[in-house]
Design a protein around this motif. Structure first.
Motif, PDB file in Angstrom:
ATOM      1  N   ARG A  73       0.855  -1.190   0.000  1.00 40.12           N
ATOM      2  CA  ARG A  73       0.000   0.000   0.000  1.00 40.12           C
ATOM      3  C   ARG A  73       0.891   1.240   0.000  1.00 40.12           C
ATOM      4  NH1 ARG A  73      -4.512  -1.831   4.421  1.00 40.12           N
ATOM      5  NH2 ARG A  73      -5.372  -3.496   3.135  1.00 40.12           N
ATOM      6  N   PRO A  74       0.739   2.107  -0.986  1.00 33.40           N
ATOM      7  CA  PRO A  74       1.510   3.359  -0.973  1.00 33.40           C
ATOM      8  C   PRO A  74       1.093   4.200   0.238  1.00 33.40           C
ATOM      9  CG  PRO A  74       0.478   3.000  -3.115  1.00 33.40           C
ATOM     10  CD  PRO A  74      -0.087   1.975  -2.179  1.00 33.40           C
ATOM     11  N   LEU A  75       2.047   4.860   0.855  1.00 36.07           N
ATOM     12  CA  LEU A  75       1.764   5.697   2.012  1.00 36.07           C
ATOM     13  C   LEU A  75       1.798   7.164   1.615  1.00 36.07           C
ATOM     14  CD1 LEU A  75       3.867   3.990   4.833  1.00 36.07           C
ATOM     15  CD2 LEU A  75       1.405   3.888   4.492  1.00 36.07           C
TER      16      LEU A  75
ATOM     17  N   GLN B 181       7.573   5.769  -7.294  1.00 37.71           N
ATOM     18  CA  GLN B 181       8.739   6.613  -7.530  1.00 37.71           C
ATOM     19  C   GLN B 181       9.812   6.327  -6.478  1.00 37.71           C
ATOM     20  OE1 GLN B 181       8.881   8.718 -10.181  1.00 37.71           O
ATOM     21  NE2 GLN B 181       6.869   7.912 -10.738  1.00 37.71           N
ATOM     22  N   VAL B 182      11.071   6.479  -6.869  1.00 37.73           N
ATOM     23  CA  VAL B 182      12.172   6.324  -5.927  1.00 37.73           C
ATOM     24  C   VAL B 182      11.981   7.332  -4.794  1.00 37.73           C
ATOM     25  CG1 VAL B 182      14.673   6.571  -5.628  1.00 37.73           C
ATOM     26  CG2 VAL B 182      13.768   5.434  -7.661  1.00 37.73           C
ATOM     27  N   GLY B 183      12.135   6.872  -3.568  1.00 38.21           N
ATOM     28  CA  GLY B 183      11.942   7.716  -2.389  1.00 38.21           C
ATOM     29  C   GLY B 183      10.565   7.593  -1.772  1.00 38.21           C
ATOM     30  N   GLU B 184       9.608   7.095  -2.542  1.00 38.32           N
ATOM     31  CA  GLU B 184       8.248   6.909  -2.035  1.00 38.32           C
ATOM     32  C   GLU B 184       8.246   5.839  -0.943  1.00 38.32           C
ATOM     33  OE1 GLU B 184       3.874   5.624  -3.832  1.00 38.32           O
ATOM     34  OE2 GLU B 184       5.459   6.267  -5.192  1.00 38.32           O
ATOM     35  N   GLN B 185       7.319   5.966   0.014  1.00 32.38           N
ATOM     36  CA  GLN B 185       7.207   4.983   1.080  1.00 32.38           C
ATOM     37  C   GLN B 185       6.023   4.066   0.827  1.00 32.38           C
ATOM     38  OE1 GLN B 185       7.281   6.751   4.960  1.00 32.38           O
ATOM     39  NE2 GLN B 185       9.213   7.818   4.585  1.00 32.38           N
ATOM     40  N   LEU B 186       6.252   2.771   1.086  1.00 34.17           N
ATOM     41  CA  LEU B 186       5.229   1.753   0.889  1.00 34.17           C
ATOM     42  C   LEU B 186       5.027   0.972   2.183  1.00 34.17           C
ATOM     43  CD1 LEU B 186       6.610   0.215  -2.440  1.00 34.17           C
ATOM     44  CD2 LEU B 186       4.810   1.939  -2.225  1.00 34.17           C
ATOM     45  N   ALA B 187       3.779   0.707   2.518  1.00 38.98           N
ATOM     46  CA  ALA B 187       3.483  -0.234   3.599  1.00 38.98           C
ATOM     47  C   ALA B 187       3.522  -1.622   2.974  1.00 38.98           C
ATOM     48  CB  ALA B 187       2.110   0.049   4.195  1.00 38.98           C
ATOM     49  N   VAL B 188       4.253  -2.532   3.595  1.00 42.87           N
ATOM     50  CA  VAL B 188       4.458  -3.870   3.052  1.00 42.87           C
ATOM     51  C   VAL B 188       4.034  -4.887   4.110  1.00 42.87           C
ATOM     52  CG1 VAL B 188       6.178  -5.490   2.168  1.00 42.87           C
ATOM     53  CG2 VAL B 188       6.441  -3.056   1.729  1.00 42.87           C
ATOM     54  N   ARG B 189       3.138  -5.803   3.717  1.00 44.67           N
ATOM     55  CA  ARG B 189       2.802  -6.934   4.602  1.00 44.67           C
ATOM     56  C   ARG B 189       3.086  -8.204   3.828  1.00 44.67           C
ATOM     57  NH1 ARG B 189      -2.832  -7.439   7.701  1.00 44.67           N
ATOM     58  NH2 ARG B 189      -3.646  -7.391   5.579  1.00 44.67           N
TER      59      ARG B 189
ATOM     60  N   GLN C 291       5.226  -7.084   8.863  1.00 42.68           N
ATOM     61  CA  GLN C 291       4.947  -5.922   8.047  1.00 42.68           C
ATOM     62  C   GLN C 291       5.955  -4.832   8.365  1.00 42.68           C
ATOM     63  OE1 GLN C 291       0.779  -5.638   9.116  1.00 42.68           O
ATOM     64  NE2 GLN C 291       1.174  -3.759  10.220  1.00 42.68           N
ATOM     65  N   ALA C 292       6.132  -3.940   7.409  1.00 41.33           N
ATOM     66  CA  ALA C 292       7.130  -2.880   7.538  1.00 41.33           C
ATOM     67  C   ALA C 292       6.760  -1.723   6.635  1.00 41.33           C
ATOM     68  CB  ALA C 292       8.502  -3.425   7.143  1.00 41.33           C
ATOM     69  N   VAL C 293       7.475  -0.638   6.810  1.00 38.53           N
ATOM     70  CA  VAL C 293       7.408   0.474   5.880  1.00 38.53           C
ATOM     71  C   VAL C 293       8.731   0.464   5.128  1.00 38.53           C
ATOM     72  CG1 VAL C 293       7.313   2.984   5.624  1.00 38.53           C
ATOM     73  CG2 VAL C 293       5.846   1.836   7.305  1.00 38.53           C
ATOM     74  N   ALA C 294       8.652   0.480   3.804  1.00 35.33           N
ATOM     75  CA  ALA C 294       9.845   0.445   2.964  1.00 35.33           C
ATOM     76  C   ALA C 294       9.922   1.709   2.123  1.00 35.33           C
ATOM     77  CB  ALA C 294       9.820  -0.781   2.057  1.00 35.33           C
ATOM     78  N   ARG C 295      11.139   2.199   1.942  1.00 36.68           N
ATOM     79  CA  ARG C 295      11.378   3.319   1.030  1.00 36.68           C
ATOM     80  C   ARG C 295      11.861   2.740  -0.292  1.00 36.68           C
ATOM     81  NH1 ARG C 295      15.229   6.028   3.503  1.00 36.68           N
ATOM     82  NH2 ARG C 295      13.800   7.357   4.645  1.00 36.68           N
ATOM     83  N   VAL C 296      11.243   3.152  -1.392  1.00 36.87           N
ATOM     84  CA  VAL C 296      11.625   2.651  -2.713  1.00 36.87           C
ATOM     85  C   VAL C 296      13.021   3.176  -3.044  1.00 36.87           C
ATOM     86  CG1 VAL C 296      11.071   2.639  -5.173  1.00 36.87           C
ATOM     87  CG2 VAL C 296       9.232   2.522  -3.474  1.00 36.87           C
TER      88      VAL C 296
ATOM     89  N   GLU D  79      13.834  -0.606   0.749  1.00 35.48           N
ATOM     90  CA  GLU D  79      14.610  -0.806   1.969  1.00 35.48           C
ATOM     91  C   GLU D  79      13.691  -0.527   3.153  1.00 35.48           C
ATOM     92  OE1 GLU D  79      17.611   2.150   1.321  1.00 35.48           O
ATOM     93  OE2 GLU D  79      18.741   0.859  -0.046  1.00 35.48           O
ATOM     94  N   PHE D  80      13.692  -1.443   4.126  1.00 37.24           N
ATOM     95  CA  PHE D  80      12.848  -1.252   5.303  1.00 37.24           C
ATOM     96  C   PHE D  80      13.377  -0.080   6.115  1.00 37.24           C
ATOM     97  CE2 PHE D  80      12.145  -6.082   5.090  1.00 37.24           C
ATOM     98  CZ  PHE D  80      11.072  -5.927   4.239  1.00 37.24           C
ATOM     99  N   ILE D  81      12.505   0.898   6.354  1.00 39.34           N
ATOM    100  CA  ILE D  81      12.900   2.047   7.169  1.00 39.34           C
ATOM    101  C   ILE D  81      12.179   2.033   8.516  1.00 39.34           C
ATOM    102  CG2 ILE D  81      13.562   3.516   5.245  1.00 39.34           C
ATOM    103  CD1 ILE D  81      10.809   4.908   5.539  1.00 39.34           C
ATOM    104  N   ARG D  82      11.097   1.278   8.598  1.00 38.30           N
ATOM    105  CA  ARG D  82      10.377   1.154   9.872  1.00 38.30           C
ATOM    106  C   ARG D  82       9.852  -0.272   9.965  1.00 38.30           C
ATOM    107  NH1 ARG D  82       6.844   5.608   9.589  1.00 38.30           N
ATOM    108  NH2 ARG D  82       5.081   4.280   9.176  1.00 38.30           N
ATOM    109  N   ILE D  83      10.394  -1.023  10.936  1.00 32.53           N
ATOM    110  CA  ILE D  83       9.978  -2.410  11.125  1.00 32.53           C
ATOM    111  C   ILE D  83      10.198  -2.770  12.591  1.00 32.53           C
ATOM    112  CG2 ILE D  83      12.244  -3.254  10.356  1.00 32.53           C
ATOM    113  CD1 ILE D  83      10.789  -5.760   9.252  1.00 32.53           C
ATOM    114  N   HIS D  84       9.231  -3.447  13.189  1.00 33.22           N
ATOM    115  CA  HIS D  84       9.371  -3.886  14.586  1.00 33.22           C
ATOM    116  C   HIS D  84      10.416  -4.983  14.659  1.00 33.22           C
ATOM    117  CE1 HIS D  84       6.006  -1.609  16.199  1.00 33.22           C
ATOM    118  NE2 HIS D  84       5.290  -1.979  15.146  1.00 33.22           N
ATOM    119  N   ASP D  85      11.115  -5.042  15.783  1.00 31.06           N
ATOM    120  CA  ASP D  85      12.145  -6.065  15.967  1.00 31.06           C
ATOM    121  C   ASP D  85      11.581  -7.467  15.807  1.00 31.06           C
ATOM    122  OD1 ASP D  85      14.254  -4.325  16.324  1.00 31.06           O
ATOM    123  OD2 ASP D  85      14.093  -4.312  18.512  1.00 31.06           O
ATOM    124  N   GLY D  86      10.371  -7.702  16.326  1.00 24.17           N
ATOM    125  CA  GLY D  86       9.752  -9.022  16.207  1.00 24.17           C
ATOM    126  C   GLY D  86       9.521  -9.410  14.750  1.00 24.17           C
TER     127      GLY D  86
END
Length: 190
Positions: A28-30, A124-132, A143-148, A164-171
């Motif tokens: 999902r694009p953020l 687009q490069v730099g865009e953030q995506l929610a990834v599950r 799930q994580a938030v990735a930057r393209v 690249e994952f920029i926000r992801i829980h340790d678990g």
């Protein structure tokens, strides 16, 4: 998938082990407004139950640590039962919200990010995506938030997207690490 860089190209730096696997993938694009939402895949009616489940899981871990000192056999039994309940919960969750066939695809996955193909070139490069992700056979759903980091059009009209994952829980990162390790073990056993 893009070709490996030639000798004169910039080297592909790797901080994590990578695998090629077929997983369930939801993207999902953020937007800027979405960044304040901690769970873009939220199913609001289940959030309270998930929080309660996490609390109970933490309680079990605390009690197991003290029980392990007194009775190893009982500790092993309770860990097995807890694992069985976890698997049952994942199966039930997946059956209630199954992924469609088009959501299963070949990806390159590591603890640091994910690469996949998409028919949409709107990323687009730099865009953030929610990834599950749904990682078989355990059906973990990290799930994580990735930057393209890369979006390249391929000859077949598809787009190769590397995030690249920029926000992801340790678990969630640990679930990916375990999945990568188990995948590598299975490949060696073949």
């Amino acid at each position: 998938m893009p070709e490996e860089p030639s000798t004169g190209a910039i080297c592909d730096q790797r901080d994590y082990f990578r695998i090629r696997d077929r997983i369930g993938l939801e993207i999902r694009p953020l937007t800027v407004d979405d960044n304040s939402n901690p769970d873009p895949f939220s199913e609001n009616h289940l959030d309270e139950l998930r929080l309660e489940l996490r609390r109970l899981d933490q309680d079990i871990k605390v009690h197991l640590a003290s029980l392990a000192e007194k009775d190893r056999l009982m500790t092993t039994l309770i860990k097995s039962l807890n694992g069985k309940l976890d698997i049952l919960a994942r199966i039930m969750t997946f059956e209630q919200n199954p992924l469609q066939p088009q959501q299963w695809q070949e990806v390159t996955l590591s603890e640091g990010g994910i690469a996949f193909t998409s028919s949409s070139g709107h990323v687009q490069v730099g865009e953030q995506l929610a990834v599950r992700m749904t990682l078989p056979p355990e059906m973990f759903r990290p799930q994580a938030v990735a930057r393209v980091a890369e979006c390249t059009r391929q000859e077949d009209g598809q787009y190769w997207i590397r995030g690249e994952f920029i926000r992801i829980h340790d678990g969630d990162r640990q679930q990916i690490a375990r999945h990568v390790m188990r995948w590598q073990i299975r490949q060696r056993q073949k």
